[in-house]
Design a protein around this motif. Structure first.
Motif, PDB file in Angstrom:
ATOM      1  N   MET A  10      -3.386  24.312 -16.111  1.00  0.00           N
ATOM      2  CA  MET A  10      -3.656  23.748 -14.787  1.00  0.00           C
ATOM      3  C   MET A  10      -2.474  23.960 -13.841  1.00  0.00           C
ATOM      4  SD  MET A  10      -5.677  20.218 -15.700  1.00  0.00           S
ATOM      5  CE  MET A  10      -5.990  19.828 -13.969  1.00  0.00           C
ATOM      6  N   LEU A  11      -1.259  23.894 -14.386  1.00  0.00           N
ATOM      7  CA  LEU A  11      -0.079  24.160 -13.565  1.00  0.00           C
ATOM      8  C   LEU A  11      -0.097  25.593 -13.051  1.00  0.00           C
ATOM      9  CD1 LEU A  11       2.593  22.911 -12.540  1.00  0.00           C
ATOM     10  CD2 LEU A  11       3.681  23.809 -14.612  1.00  0.00           C
ATOM     11  N   GLY A  12      -0.461  26.529 -13.945  1.00  0.00           N
ATOM     12  CA  GLY A  12      -0.603  27.920 -13.513  1.00  0.00           C
ATOM     13  C   GLY A  12      -1.707  28.075 -12.490  1.00  0.00           C
ATOM     14  N   GLY A  13      -2.830  27.360 -12.684  1.00  0.00           N
ATOM     15  CA  GLY A  13      -3.913  27.407 -11.703  1.00  0.00           C
ATOM     16  C   GLY A  13      -3.479  26.859 -10.356  1.00  0.00           C
ATOM     17  N   ALA A  14      -2.685  25.784 -10.380  1.00  0.00           N
ATOM     18  CA  ALA A  14      -2.175  25.216  -9.126  1.00  0.00           C
ATOM     19  C   ALA A  14      -1.262  26.207  -8.414  1.00  0.00           C
ATOM     20  CB  ALA A  14      -1.420  23.919  -9.411  1.00  0.00           C
ATOM     21  N   TYR A  15      -0.466  26.934  -9.206  1.00  0.00           N
ATOM     22  CA  TYR A  15       0.405  27.950  -8.604  1.00  0.00           C
ATOM     23  C   TYR A  15      -0.434  29.039  -7.928  1.00  0.00           C
ATOM     24  CZ  TYR A  15       3.774  31.747  -8.227  1.00  0.00           C
ATOM     25  OH  TYR A  15       4.551  32.773  -7.749  1.00  0.00           O
ATOM     26  N   LEU A  16      -1.510  29.479  -8.596  1.00  0.00           N
ATOM     27  CA  LEU A  16      -2.392  30.479  -8.000  1.00  0.00           C
ATOM     28  C   LEU A  16      -3.005  29.955  -6.704  1.00  0.00           C
ATOM     29  CD1 LEU A  16      -4.317  31.830 -11.134  1.00  0.00           C
ATOM     30  CD2 LEU A  16      -2.572  33.021  -9.821  1.00  0.00           C
ATOM     31  N   CYS A  17      -3.453  28.713  -6.725  1.00  0.00           N
ATOM     32  CA  CYS A  17      -4.043  28.114  -5.516  1.00  0.00           C
ATOM     33  C   CYS A  17      -3.017  28.050  -4.391  1.00  0.00           C
ATOM     34  CB  CYS A  17      -4.573  26.718  -5.826  1.00  0.00           C
ATOM     35  SG  CYS A  17      -5.961  26.678  -6.978  1.00  0.00           S
ATOM     36  N   PHE A  18      -1.802  27.639  -4.723  1.00  0.00           N
ATOM     37  CA  PHE A  18      -0.736  27.555  -3.727  1.00  0.00           C
ATOM     38  C   PHE A  18      -0.451  28.923  -3.124  1.00  0.00           C
ATOM     39  CE2 PHE A  18       3.848  28.351  -3.180  1.00  0.00           C
ATOM     40  CZ  PHE A  18       4.066  27.591  -2.051  1.00  0.00           C
ATOM     41  N   GLU A  19      -0.305  29.931  -3.989  1.00  0.00           N
ATOM     42  CA  GLU A  19      -0.005  31.280  -3.492  1.00  0.00           C
ATOM     43  C   GLU A  19      -1.130  31.801  -2.600  1.00  0.00           C
ATOM     44  OE1 GLU A  19       2.474  33.741  -3.867  1.00  0.00           O
ATOM     45  OE2 GLU A  19       3.719  32.013  -4.336  1.00  0.00           O
ATOM     46  N   GLY A  20      -2.369  31.616  -3.049  1.00  0.00           N
ATOM     47  CA  GLY A  20      -3.497  32.090  -2.257  1.00  0.00           C
ATOM     48  C   GLY A  20      -3.594  31.386  -0.917  1.00  0.00           C
ATOM     49  N   ALA A  21      -3.436  30.056  -0.922  1.00  0.00           N
ATOM     50  CA  ALA A  21      -3.507  29.299   0.328  1.00  0.00           C
ATOM     51  C   ALA A  21      -2.366  29.676   1.258  1.00  0.00           C
ATOM     52  CB  ALA A  21      -3.466  27.798   0.025  1.00  0.00           C
TER      53      ALA A  21
ATOM     54  N   LYS B 164      -0.831  32.551   1.465  1.00  0.00           N
ATOM     55  CA  LYS B 164      -1.107  33.864   2.056  1.00  0.00           C
ATOM     56  C   LYS B 164      -2.102  33.752   3.206  1.00  0.00           C
ATOM     57  CE  LYS B 164      -0.070  36.721  -1.958  1.00  0.00           C
ATOM     58  NZ  LYS B 164      -0.568  37.732  -2.905  1.00  0.00           N
ATOM     59  N   ILE B 165      -3.131  32.952   3.004  1.00  0.00           N
ATOM     60  CA  ILE B 165      -4.114  32.754   4.075  1.00  0.00           C
ATOM     61  C   ILE B 165      -3.463  32.084   5.280  1.00  0.00           C
ATOM     62  CG2 ILE B 165      -6.182  31.457   4.706  1.00  0.00           C
ATOM     63  CD1 ILE B 165      -7.276  32.017   1.945  1.00  0.00           C
ATOM     64  N   LEU B 166      -2.622  31.092   5.034  1.00  0.00           N
ATOM     65  CA  LEU B 166      -1.947  30.394   6.123  1.00  0.00           C
ATOM     66  C   LEU B 166      -1.048  31.338   6.910  1.00  0.00           C
ATOM     67  CD1 LEU B 166      -1.749  27.549   7.319  1.00  0.00           C
ATOM     68  CD2 LEU B 166       0.248  27.157   5.859  1.00  0.00           C
ATOM     69  N   HIS B 167      -0.317  32.192   6.208  1.00  0.00           N
ATOM     70  CA  HIS B 167       0.538  33.165   6.887  1.00  0.00           C
ATOM     71  C   HIS B 167      -0.285  34.169   7.675  1.00  0.00           C
ATOM     72  CE1 HIS B 167       4.793  32.560   5.770  1.00  0.00           C
ATOM     73  NE2 HIS B 167       4.290  31.885   4.762  1.00  0.00           N
ATOM     74  N   ALA B 168      -1.447  34.570   7.125  1.00  0.00           N
ATOM     75  CA  ALA B 168      -2.309  35.512   7.851  1.00  0.00           C
ATOM     76  C   ALA B 168      -2.845  34.878   9.123  1.00  0.00           C
ATOM     77  CB  ALA B 168      -3.456  35.957   6.944  1.00  0.00           C
TER      78      ALA B 168
ATOM     79  N   GLY C  82       2.285  35.242  10.348  1.00  0.00           N
ATOM     80  CA  GLY C  82       3.598  35.378   9.716  1.00  0.00           C
ATOM     81  C   GLY C  82       3.592  36.498   8.714  1.00  0.00           C
ATOM     82  N   SER C  83       4.776  36.841   8.222  1.00  0.00           N
ATOM     83  CA  SER C  83       4.913  37.878   7.201  1.00  0.00           C
ATOM     84  C   SER C  83       6.152  37.607   6.397  1.00  0.00           C
ATOM     85  CB  SER C  83       5.016  39.281   7.827  1.00  0.00           C
ATOM     86  OG  SER C  83       6.175  39.383   8.627  1.00  0.00           O
ATOM     87  N   HIS C  84       6.114  38.106   5.203  1.00  0.00           N
ATOM     88  CA  HIS C  84       7.273  37.984   4.332  1.00  0.00           C
ATOM     89  C   HIS C  84       8.105  39.244   4.474  1.00  0.00           C
ATOM     90  CE1 HIS C  84       5.684  34.422   2.556  1.00  0.00           C
ATOM     91  NE2 HIS C  84       4.624  35.046   2.082  1.00  0.00           N
ATOM     92  N   GLY C  85       9.199  39.136   5.108  1.00  0.00           N
ATOM     93  CA  GLY C  85      10.027  40.305   5.307  1.00  0.00           C
ATOM     94  C   GLY C  85      11.177  40.368   4.342  1.00  0.00           C
ATOM     95  N   HIS C  86      12.031  41.372   4.565  1.00  0.00           N
ATOM     96  CA  HIS C  86      13.223  41.547   3.739  1.00  0.00           C
ATOM     97  C   HIS C  86      14.454  41.610   4.648  1.00  0.00           C
ATOM     98  CE1 HIS C  86      11.254  42.149  -0.141  1.00  0.00           C
ATOM     99  NE2 HIS C  86      10.358  42.872   0.504  1.00  0.00           N
ATOM    100  N   SER C  87      14.511  40.709   5.644  1.00  0.00           N
ATOM    101  CA  SER C  87      15.624  40.749   6.585  1.00  0.00           C
ATOM    102  C   SER C  87      16.948  40.526   5.889  1.00  0.00           C
ATOM    103  CB  SER C  87      15.411  39.685   7.676  1.00  0.00           C
ATOM    104  OG  SER C  87      15.301  38.396   7.093  1.00  0.00           O
TER     105      SER C  87
END
Length: 341
Positions: free
Chosen positions: A113-124, A126-130, A134-139
């Protein structure tokens, strides 16, 4: 003389009986071996399929680590990350997963479930940044020479891979239906090797596809070949975007599904029952495609549930966990997700 012949006849009979026993043992061994192989392959297929969301996301994420580096170093960098991924899965995570399953299986559902929560967090996230643009850069990479930048990128990719590999191995272990720890280990090893080859083989193709297309466009003898090369170059940004979108959707679907089933294991069945009832009602409304509709609606609602969980986790991670990690000297960047994706 007759006694000798009788003795030889008895020896021959014993040898014949022994040969029959050996044949029977061989046949039984082959049958058991085939059954074990079938179990291993079936479990490996189920485990690999269940890990699909993480696999797609991993394949979508990794190409960013070669962005901005010399083209000649792209494949060597992918190979270095792949070697780190093999080490993560086979040397570190596989023994830990088997030990947990053998001695503390009660820890696996919450870890899953912790891994599932991590997947949900990452997916959400990404959608929020889209949505926000926003974008994840390498400044923070500016000012580094190529060698230092490569080392930093590889280290970051292997660290991200460790998190994703832990999810893959935990999800895979939950899908294995075997009584022997040796079969479990073999299945996990097959999943680890197969998925790593699939991910980084795909990444190698993706990062070099535009170079191949450019080469075809430049040196192709036929106009159709040159047009095909130009088509590859033009298509690659859209292909990468599509993979990222599919990966995000798969993360939310898999993450939401893991949490729904995990809640059921803790006797919290309301989300699962509601999703089940809605999906089967939708399938019953279209009997010609009942199976496909039921599956799609279930996956969609799992994804919506996963998105809701992920959105709820974003302020917790950014407002609590990341400041706590910085205070403890465990790293963390200014934005959520910058470490990993």
């Amino acid at each position: 003389m007759s006694g000798l012949l009788a003795l030889l006849d008895d020896v021959a009979a014993i040898a014949k009986a022994a040969a029959a026993q050996i044949d029977d043992i061989a046949a039984q061994s082959a049958k058991v071996g085939a059954k074990v192989a079938g179990t291993v392959l079936d479990d490996a297929a189920k485990a690999g399929a269940k890990s699909a969301g993480v696999v797609i996301d991993d394949a979508a994420v990794t190409p960013k680590y070669v962005h901005g580096l010399p083209a000649a170093r792209e494949l060597p960098i992918v190979m270095r990350i792949a070697r780190g991924s093999f080490f993560n899965k086979l040397v570190i995570l596989l023994p830990i997963a088997l030990l947990l399953n053998a001695f503390a299986p009660f820890l696996l559902p919450p870890l899953l479930m912790l891994g599932g929560a991590y997947l949900c967090f990452e997916g959400a996230e990404k959608i929020l940044h889209a949505v926000k643009g926003g974008s994840h850069g390498h400044s923070e990479d500016h000012g580094l020479d190529a060698a230092s930048l490569e080392e930093k990128r590889v280290a970051g990719a292997v660290k991200t891979d460790f998190i994703l590999s832990a999810e893959i191995m935990t999800i895979a272990l939950s899908a294995i239906e075997a009584d022997s720890i040796w079969i479990e280990g073999l299945v996990l090893a097959m999943v680890a090797v197969g998925i790593t080859v699939l991910i980084y083989g795909s990444v190698a193709i993706l990062v070099k596809a535009d170079d191949v297309g450019l080469k075809l466009a430049e040196v192709g003898r036929l106009s159709a070949t040159r047009a095909f090369g130009r088509g590859i170059v033009k298509a690659m940004p859209s292909v990468m975007t599509a993979i990222s979108v599919i990966g995000t959707a798969a993360m939310l679907w898999v993450g939401g599904s893991i949490i729904v089933h995990g809640l059921e294991a803790f006797q919290i069945g309301i989300p699962g029952h509601q999703i089940h009832d809605i999906a089967h009602a939708a399938g019953a409304a279209l009997p010609a495609m009942e199976g496909a509709v039921t599956w799609f609606v279930t996956a969609f609602l799992d994804g919506v549930f996963g998105l809701a969980i992920g959105l709820a986790l974003i302020p917790v991670v950014s407002g609590v966990l990341l400041p706590l990690a910085r205070a403890l000297g465990l790293g963390g960047k200014g934005e959520t997700g910058e470490d990993g994706h």
